[in-house]
Design an enzyme around this catalytic site. Structure first.
Site, PDB file in Angstrom:
ATOM      1  N   ASP A   1       0.865  -1.171   0.000  1.00  0.00           N
ATOM      2  CA  ASP A   1       0.000   0.000   0.000  1.00  0.00           C
ATOM      3  C   ASP A   1       0.909   1.231   0.000  1.00  0.00           C
ATOM      4  O   ASP A   1       1.947   1.223   0.670  1.00  0.00           O
ATOM      5  CB  ASP A   1      -0.889  -0.006   1.238  1.00  0.00           C
ATOM      6  CG  ASP A   1      -1.685   1.274   1.384  1.00  0.00           C
ATOM      7  OD1 ASP A   1      -2.482   1.567   0.484  1.00  0.00           O
ATOM      8  OD2 ASP A   1      -1.485   1.990   2.384  1.00  0.00           O
ATOM      9  N   LYS A   2       0.542   2.247  -0.747  1.00  0.00           N
ATOM     10  CA  LYS A   2       1.435   3.411  -0.860  1.00  0.00           C
ATOM     11  C   LYS A   2       1.419   4.275   0.401  1.00  0.00           C
ATOM     12  O   LYS A   2       2.439   4.461   1.057  1.00  0.00           O
ATOM     13  CB  LYS A   2       1.054   4.276  -2.062  1.00  0.00           C
ATOM     14  CG  LYS A   2       1.965   5.505  -2.232  1.00  0.00           C
ATOM     15  CD  LYS A   2       1.521   6.402  -3.351  1.00  0.00           C
ATOM     16  CE  LYS A   2       0.327   7.251  -2.954  1.00  0.00           C
ATOM     17  NZ  LYS A   2       0.659   8.297  -1.938  1.00  0.00           N
ATOM     18  N   THR A   3       0.244   4.778   0.747  1.00  0.00           N
ATOM     19  CA  THR A   3       0.142   5.779   1.796  1.00  0.00           C
ATOM     20  C   THR A   3       0.387   5.171   3.170  1.00  0.00           C
ATOM     21  O   THR A   3      -0.304   4.253   3.589  1.00  0.00           O
ATOM     22  CB  THR A   3      -1.250   6.442   1.771  1.00  0.00           C
ATOM     23  OG1 THR A   3      -1.475   6.996   0.478  1.00  0.00           O
ATOM     24  CG2 THR A   3      -1.330   7.543   2.818  1.00  0.00           C
TER      25      THR A   3
ATOM     26  N   LYS B   1      -9.559  -3.439  -2.844  1.00  0.00           N
ATOM     27  CA  LYS B   1      -8.177  -3.886  -2.636  1.00  0.00           C
ATOM     28  C   LYS B   1      -8.085  -5.398  -2.475  1.00  0.00           C
ATOM     29  O   LYS B   1      -7.188  -6.037  -3.029  1.00  0.00           O
ATOM     30  CB  LYS B   1      -7.562  -3.171  -1.430  1.00  0.00           C
ATOM     31  CG  LYS B   1      -7.282  -1.697  -1.687  1.00  0.00           C
ATOM     32  CD  LYS B   1      -6.452  -1.077  -0.589  1.00  0.00           C
ATOM     33  CE  LYS B   1      -6.068   0.354  -0.942  1.00  0.00           C
ATOM     34  NZ  LYS B   1      -5.192   0.960   0.078  1.00  0.00           N
TER      35      LYS B   1
ATOM     36  N   ASP C   1      -1.336  -0.481   6.109  1.00  0.00           N
ATOM     37  CA  ASP C   1      -1.528   0.028   7.464  1.00  0.00           C
ATOM     38  C   ASP C   1      -2.922   0.565   7.740  1.00  0.00           C
ATOM     39  O   ASP C   1      -3.268   0.787   8.891  1.00  0.00           O
ATOM     40  CB  ASP C   1      -0.519   1.132   7.763  1.00  0.00           C
ATOM     41  CG  ASP C   1      -0.842   2.424   7.027  1.00  0.00           C
ATOM     42  OD1 ASP C   1      -1.443   2.343   5.938  1.00  0.00           O
ATOM     43  OD2 ASP C   1      -0.509   3.507   7.536  1.00  0.00           O
TER      44      ASP C   1
ATOM     45  N   ASP D   1      -7.077  -1.474   4.338  1.00  0.00           N
ATOM     46  CA  ASP D   1      -6.160  -2.539   3.936  1.00  0.00           C
ATOM     47  C   ASP D   1      -6.495  -3.872   4.593  1.00  0.00           C
ATOM     48  O   ASP D   1      -5.975  -4.913   4.183  1.00  0.00           O
ATOM     49  CB  ASP D   1      -4.712  -2.170   4.305  1.00  0.00           C
ATOM     50  CG  ASP D   1      -4.235  -0.917   3.591  1.00  0.00           C
ATOM     51  OD1 ASP D   1      -4.651  -0.710   2.441  1.00  0.00           O
ATOM     52  OD2 ASP D   1      -3.460  -0.149   4.188  1.00  0.00           O
TER      53      ASP D   1
END
Length: 688
Positions: free
Chosen positions: A378-380, A556, A575, A579
């Site tokens: 996950d990016k953020t 997701k 996080d 997710d």
């Protein structure tokens, strides 16, 4: 369904998930005779400590141990055997009860396994020893009985502690919602009511800093909402009348009134809860290798034991000799080594991982990590820091970057806007002293104007200048915007002096983490809800070859499933609450420690240090752990394959006959080898 009842649905799901986790625990450990997993762990712990306390006196009172230590004359006394029998009876009845009841459960289900083997072993040792105490010629094995039960209790205690507490994940989600809400009536009067009493159409006041109790639409007012714990979006999202707000989001600095649109199971949060529940329920339940091996060993031991008894009786040997053959088989087949093969390695692995900032929550998933072929980040908040910061500063030819940043930070220093905070933070990180501004004034939705050291300073959006009929010809503006970054322009005395590009700050460790995974043959993939331009820019910066952008939060888990359908064995690293379903759907779910409780509880492994480089450490430790488990299982089963025929009397014609005492000694040696091999894991070091 009435709306109040519908809103209570997430709490009902928590109870259902708790029941599901108990069912899993009961299925894995039905032999314990308990309905609650936490109580099962505590029960095994109590039984272990009591048995451990009784073990030293049993050892010292056992004739075989006394003879081996040369203390027979010192420790032997009148009634020695009866005291030994009494202590051992307590251990057998109290400590052995979980295995005996488990044996009955396996017998009813016609699925003999580890509990059957343990029950047979301790029962043969106990009743044979009791018979010796009360007159049968032979050697008692009370010491073997108590050590076997103690080791088995310890092994199962360690094993059960690793069973995932699925219910806590959903409880973490429910805690995001406030219990009460400020409901407004038709006259505008405010009343605090239970959140589960709200119905669609009700109007609710959301004060600054308060959480939104249900899904709704802004009816009055404007504010920004922090949805990071729900959507993973790093920036607060501005909301104006008509915009949708999600239950659980945190309101910013403005008071707003929302109209309730959805309650109960129709809310976004409830849907996320349902996704987590379904993903948990659909997970494959990996059968423990040791239990399968014990199942085979059960049949082998039973057949060999009773077979040797019958064979030697038919061969004309005495009953004492025949029963000794059977007892030796049962004792040597005692699954000390097999029972410790997995839990002991896991105990060392867990300790080692904790020292390296890793918390293993699901043993089976952790062991499967050795076969991973893709790591989805996950990016953020995972690859990035989850905060808005200055990524680029482009100044005009004769301008000084630090000087322009000082003026911009001064103008923004009294604002709570994320862009302002990012610019001020950039100045502080560079050690730039920020002078106080004068006559600060907001330009609604487009920037700020202030007087700094006698100069008019404006920090505005490109759109603000466009509406004034001014254009910015600097090609760097378009380049930065094409990367999905937010760009503001600094004007001093009416002239552009610098461009500030702001974006979610990439963690400095992320580049190395990606490189480590590639060296391990793992394909890094980025998954994000951000726009294509943002995803492309971050992926290029980190060297990630594949990314999936513009993914809605509830999609997701489906994206992870698609990757698995491609034949990839996937780790998901994230996080946010959004997710959680993806963490569960993946072969290995890895949560950043600073993430929300639900992400941590839904994950198989938690990265305490917020360091994505630890993903490579997880894979290396998983492979080392699995290697030790395999080595121990091979030794434990190979030892039995050789020793059981010898115990049954296959070497009788050679002049060597294995006695029960020798069999017990060999069994203890096998256990020691397994224990030492497990401890060698302490010397593991991640080479990547």
């Amino acid at each position: 369904m009435d709306h109040a009842h519908a809103y209570e649905h997430p709490h009902q799901q928590v109870l259902q998930m708790h029941e599901h986790s108990v069912e899993i625990a009961d299925e894995m450990h039905s032999h314990a005779g308990h309905s609650d997993h936490g109580a099962m762990v505590a029960d095994f712990r109590r039984r272990f400590w009591l048995c451990l306390a009784l073990t030293p006196p049993v050892l010292l009172l056992s004739p075989m141990i006394q003879h081996g230590l040369g203390l027979g004359d010192v420790l032997r006394f009148r009634g020695n055997g009866l005291v030994l029998f009494a202590f051992s009876t307590v251990v057998y009845v109290y400590g052995g009860r979980p295995f005996l009841t488990g044996f009955l459960s396996e017998l009813r289900n016609r699925e003999p396994g580890m509990m059957t083997l343990i029950a047979v072993a301790i029962s043969v040792a106990y009743f044979y020893s009791a018979a010796v105490t009360f007159g049968l010629q032979g050697v008692s094995f009370y010491w073997e009985l108590v050590t076997l039960i103690g080791v088995m209790l310890l092994g199962h205690w360690l094993e059960m502690r690793s069973v995932i507490g699925a219910s806590r994940a959903l409880e973490g989600l429910v805690r995001l919602l406030p219990d009460t809400a400020l409901k407004l009536d038709a006259q505008g009067n405010m009343q605090e009511v239970p959140a589960n009493a709200l119905q669609p159409g009700d109007r609710v006041l959301i004060r600054p800093g308060a959480k939104v109790p249900v899904d709704g639409a802004v009816a009055e007012g404007e504010s920004s909402f922090n949805e990071a714990m729900l959507t993973g979006e790093s920036l607060p999202v501005s909301k104006k009348p008509g915009d949708f707000v999600i239950g659980g989001a945190l309101n910013g600095s403005g008071a707003v009134t929302i109209e309730v649109k959805a309650t109960g199971e129709k809310t976004y949060l409830s849907q996320v809860i349902e996704i987590v529940k379904q993903a948990q329920a659909s997970r494959s339940r990996t059968q423990d290798v040791a239990n399968r091996a014990a199942g085979w060993l059960t049949y082998v031991a039973l057949i060999a034991g009773f077979g040797s008894l019958g064979f030697w009786l038919l061969a004309g040997q005495t009953y004492e000799f025949a029963i000794q053959r059977m007892v030796t088989v049962m004792v040597i087949a005692c699954p000390h080594a097999l029972g410790l093969a997995v839990p002991l390695v896991v105990a060392f692995s867990t300790t080692l991982s904790a020292r390296n900032g890793l918390l293993i929550r699901d043993r089976a998933a952790f062991e499967r990590a050795r076969d991973l072929t893709a790591a989805v980040f996950d990016k953020t908040g995972t690859l990035t820091e989850g905060r808005f910061g200055v990524s680029d500063i482009a100044v005009v030819a004769d301008a000084d970057e630090a000087e322009e940043l000082r003026f911009a930070a001064s103008a923004e220093s009294q604002s709570e806007h994320p862009i302002a905070q990012g610019i001020v933070a950039a100045a502080k990180e560079r050690g730039i002293a920020v002078p106080p501004p004068a006559s600060v004034r907001n330009i609604a939705g487009e920037g700020i104007v202030a007087v700094v050291e006698g100069q008019e300073v404006r920090v505005v959006s490109p759109g603000y200048l466009t509406r004034l009929g001014r254009t910015i010809g600097d090609p760097r503006l378009r380049e930065l915007e094409s990367q999905g970054k937010t760009v503001v322009i600094l004007l001093r005395a009416g002239e552009p002096r610098a461009l500030f590009a702001l974006a979610d700050i990439v963690r400095p460790e992320s580049r190395e983490a990606v490189a480590q995974l590639k060296r391990l043959g793992i394909s890094p993939i980025m998954l994000t809800g951000d726009a294509e331009g943002v995803a492309k820019a971050v992926s290029a910066e980190l060297g990630i070859d594949e990314y999936i952008a513009e993914v809605l939060p509830d999609q997701k888990a489906a994206k992870i499933k698609q990757l698995r359908d491609r034949g990839l064995r996937v780790a998901m690293i994230g996080d946010g609450v959004n997710d959680a379903p993806a963490l569960v759907e993946a072969d290995l779910g890895v949560a950043i420690g600073a993430g929300t409780d639900v992400a941590v509880e839904s994950a198989d492994v938690v990265l305490v240090r917020n360091d994505p480089r630890d993903v490579a450490a997880i894979l290396g430790l998983s492979r080392a752990t699995y290697a030790k488990i395999v080595q121990n299982l091979i030794w434990a089963t190979a030892y039995n394959a050789v020793a059981i025929p010898m115990a049954a009397g296959i070497t009788f014609g050679t002049g060597f006959t294995m006695t029960p005492a020798v069999g017990a000694a060999l069994m203890s040696a096998s256990t020691l080898i397994v224990a030492v091999n497990a401890q060698l894991l302490r010397f593991y070091r991640n080479k990547d």
